[in-house]
Scaffold this motif. Structure first.
Motif, PDB file in Angstrom:
ATOM      1  N   GLY A  36      -7.484  -7.361   5.927  1.00  0.00           N
ATOM      2  CA  GLY A  36      -7.180  -6.547   7.115  1.00  0.00           C
ATOM      3  C   GLY A  36      -5.984  -7.052   7.862  1.00  0.00           C
ATOM      4  N   GLY A  37      -5.896  -8.371   7.990  1.00  0.00           N
ATOM      5  CA  GLY A  37      -4.728  -8.910   8.677  1.00  0.00           C
ATOM      6  C   GLY A  37      -3.450  -8.604   7.953  1.00  0.00           C
ATOM      7  N   LEU A  40      -2.493  -4.954   8.598  1.00  0.00           N
ATOM      8  CA  LEU A  40      -1.925  -4.778   9.934  1.00  0.00           C
ATOM      9  C   LEU A  40      -0.499  -5.288   9.988  1.00  0.00           C
ATOM     10  N   VAL A  43       1.761  -2.634   8.273  1.00  0.00           N
ATOM     11  CA  VAL A  43       2.006  -1.462   9.137  1.00  0.00           C
ATOM     12  C   VAL A  43       2.945  -1.815  10.265  1.00  0.00           C
ATOM     13  N   GLY A  44       2.751  -2.959  10.858  1.00  0.00           N
ATOM     14  CA  GLY A  44       3.638  -3.374  11.933  1.00  0.00           C
ATOM     15  C   GLY A  44       5.065  -3.527  11.467  1.00  0.00           C
TER      16      GLY A  44
END
Length: 528
Positions: A36-37, A40, A43-44
């Motif tokens: 998950g990290g 993220l 996407v960032g």
């Protein structure tokens, strides 16, 4: 057992099943957290690359676009220059009937409408009663010349000839009257028409026949005077003994001639030995009596010629084209005559338009016109029949109604030029009669003011430019994008196009692309 040994023993002891399951769950959670990290962070990073731009990239995207060219194909077709305007379909002839000055007899007051047998849209034929005003008829007759005077016995002229022809068409011939002379035959024909529509004509001499009666009395008196002067009374000769061989031997004096006066007629007594002629006084008396009789007979002939029916101006409406129709009714029975009682329209339908000066200079009689009716969705072709040379201030309600006593133009006006300047009146006639449904419609007129002689090479006006050397050129673009200038001569223009002819034969043809302007392309900082 020491503490160290107990720790080693605990460590080497096998794990229980519950301890195995708890460790596996913890490991899965750690893996999910790591994945998950990472997502993220991905996407960032993507958002950052989209929103964050370098100064060079910003300058590239906000800079002016690179310009390209707009092109159009050269066409080969007939090019017409057109002028578009609006017009109104009206009748070729429009007559507003306002019967002013109707003579209705002794003691009559203001003119009142006493009968209106027609309504809007009704047909009107020759001889038809269209109104009654103060008991007097108003009817139609066939003719192009409007009434401008009362027609009476003894009248002469073209208007009398028109009346004779109109009565002849109704079956009432003028007999032996000469053309254009209101004589006995025309009197009889006019009287017959009035009686056919249920009225008696007005007398031309409104004295109850007194003048004719007096003329006849004068002739009778003059006839008696001649008879009296012609009698032999007092003309039996000289008294006894006064003639030759008589007593006293007297002879007639120098003035006592035995011959009657010239033209006096013989009044001598040949019998009983009278042998005597009229005296000098009696001869003069007979001449004068005969002269008075001739004058009385001439006066009687004039009185008889003047006597008879008349056609008042207000009682007849001449229409050049029949049958006509009632366009509108402006009065009702019992109302005073203060304007047009009704309006008649006759003849073919035409289109009337009013032009401003700039358009008038482009148009002339004979030009082709397309008449378009948005109501019916149909087109008709026509021709410009006339373009006025002077601006009109009359109301644009159709061709100007005929204007004469008793028949005023629409609105009751008798003349004058008041009102706003409407422009120059243009009349368009259709090549084929317009349908009756077109009457009164507001239509679009497309006038071809100029056209090429057959097909020509045509380009948009924006494709033509003039160089410093005065040459007129167009810029052709090849399939590879190369440009070349072609010198041309321009011709007819219209609707944004112009006809061109290349000065070098074959240098320009239909389908060739020519530059007509510039257009923005993709910005340099963006990918295609």
């Amino acid at each position: 057992m020491s503490e160290a040994e107990r720790v080693v023993e605990r460590t080497e002891a096998p794990a229980t099943p519950e301890e195995d399951r708890g460790g596996l769950a913890r490991g899965r959670r750690v893996v999910l957290a790591v994945v998950g990290g990472a997502a993220l962070m991905a996407v960032g990073g993507l958002l950052a690359t989209t929103l964050v731009k370098s100064p060079a990239q910003v300058a590239a995207e906000t800079g002016p676009p690179v310009q390209g060219v707009l092109t159009a194909d050269v066409e080969r077709r007939v090019l017409a220059q057109t002028v578009v305007m609006r017009g109104t379909v009206v009748a070729d002839q429009s007559v507003a009937v306002s019967p002013q000055g109707v003579r209705s007899g002794e003691g009559a007051g203001a003119a009142l409408v006493t009968k209106l047998p027609l309504k809007a849209g009704d047909p009107v034929t020759a001889g038809r009663l269209i109104a009654e005003v103060s008991g007097r008829p108003v009817f139609t007759l066939h003719g192009a010349q409007p009434m401008y005077r009362d027609l009476k016995p003894g009248s002469t002229g073209d208007d009398v000839a028109q009346l004779q022809q109109a009565l002849r068409e109704l079956g009432h011939g003028p007999g032996g009257d000469a053309r254009g002379v209101f004589g006995a035959g025309t009197k009889a024909a006019l009287t017959a028409h009035y009686r056919a529509i249920g009225y008696e004509p007005l007398p031309a001499v409104a004295d109850g026949g007194a003048a004719l009666k007096a003329a006849r009395e004068a002739v009778r008196s003059a006839t008696w005077a001649v008879e009296d002067a012609s009698s032999p009374t007092g003309a039996a000769g000289p008294p006894e003994g006064t003639g030759p061989g008589g007593k006293g031997g007297a002879t007639p004096g120098p003035g006592a001639s035995a011959s009657p006066a010239p033209g006096a007629g013989a009044a001598t007594g040949a019998g009983a030995g009278a042998g005597a002629a009229l005296g000098p006084g009696a001869g003069r008396e007979l001449v004068r009596a005969r002269q008075a009789l001739g004058e009385a007979r001439a006066a009687l002939a004039a009185a008889e010629a003047a006597d008879g029916p008349m056609l008042p101006t207000a009682e007849a409406v001449f229409l050049s084209s029949l049958p006509a129709r009632v366009s509108s009714v402006g009065a009702r029975a019992g109302s005073p005559v203060s304007g047009p009682v009704l309006t008649l329209s006759g003849g073919e339908l035409v289109v009337e338009a009013y032009l401003k000066d700039d358009k008038r200079q482009l148009l002339r009689a004979g030009m082709t016109v397309v008449i378009s009716s948005e109501v019916s969705g149909t087109d008709a072709r026509g021709t410009v029949a006339a373009v006025a040379t002077e601006p009109s201030a009359a109301q644009p309600a159709g061709p100007q109604p005929q204007q004469d006593p008793g028949q005023n133009p629409k609105g009751g006006s008798t003349g004058g030029s008041g009102g706003a300047d409407l422009g120059y009146r243009m009349v368009v006639r259709a090549d084929r009669p317009l349908p009756a449904g077109f009457a009164g419609q507001d239509v679009r007129l497309t006038v071809e003011s100029a056209a090429t002689d057959g097909e020509a090479l045509v380009v948009p006006v924006t494709a033509v430019s003039a160089g410093a050397d005065g040459r007129t050129v167009v810029t052709a673009v090849s399939a590879e994008g190369t440009q070349r200038r072609i010198e041309v001569r321009t011709g007819t223009s219209g609707d944004g196009f112009v006809a061109v002819t290349p000065t070098q034969a074959g240098a320009l043809g239909a389908g060739t692309k020519v530059v007509i302007g510039v257009a923005p392309r993709e910005t340099r900082g963006k990918s295609k």
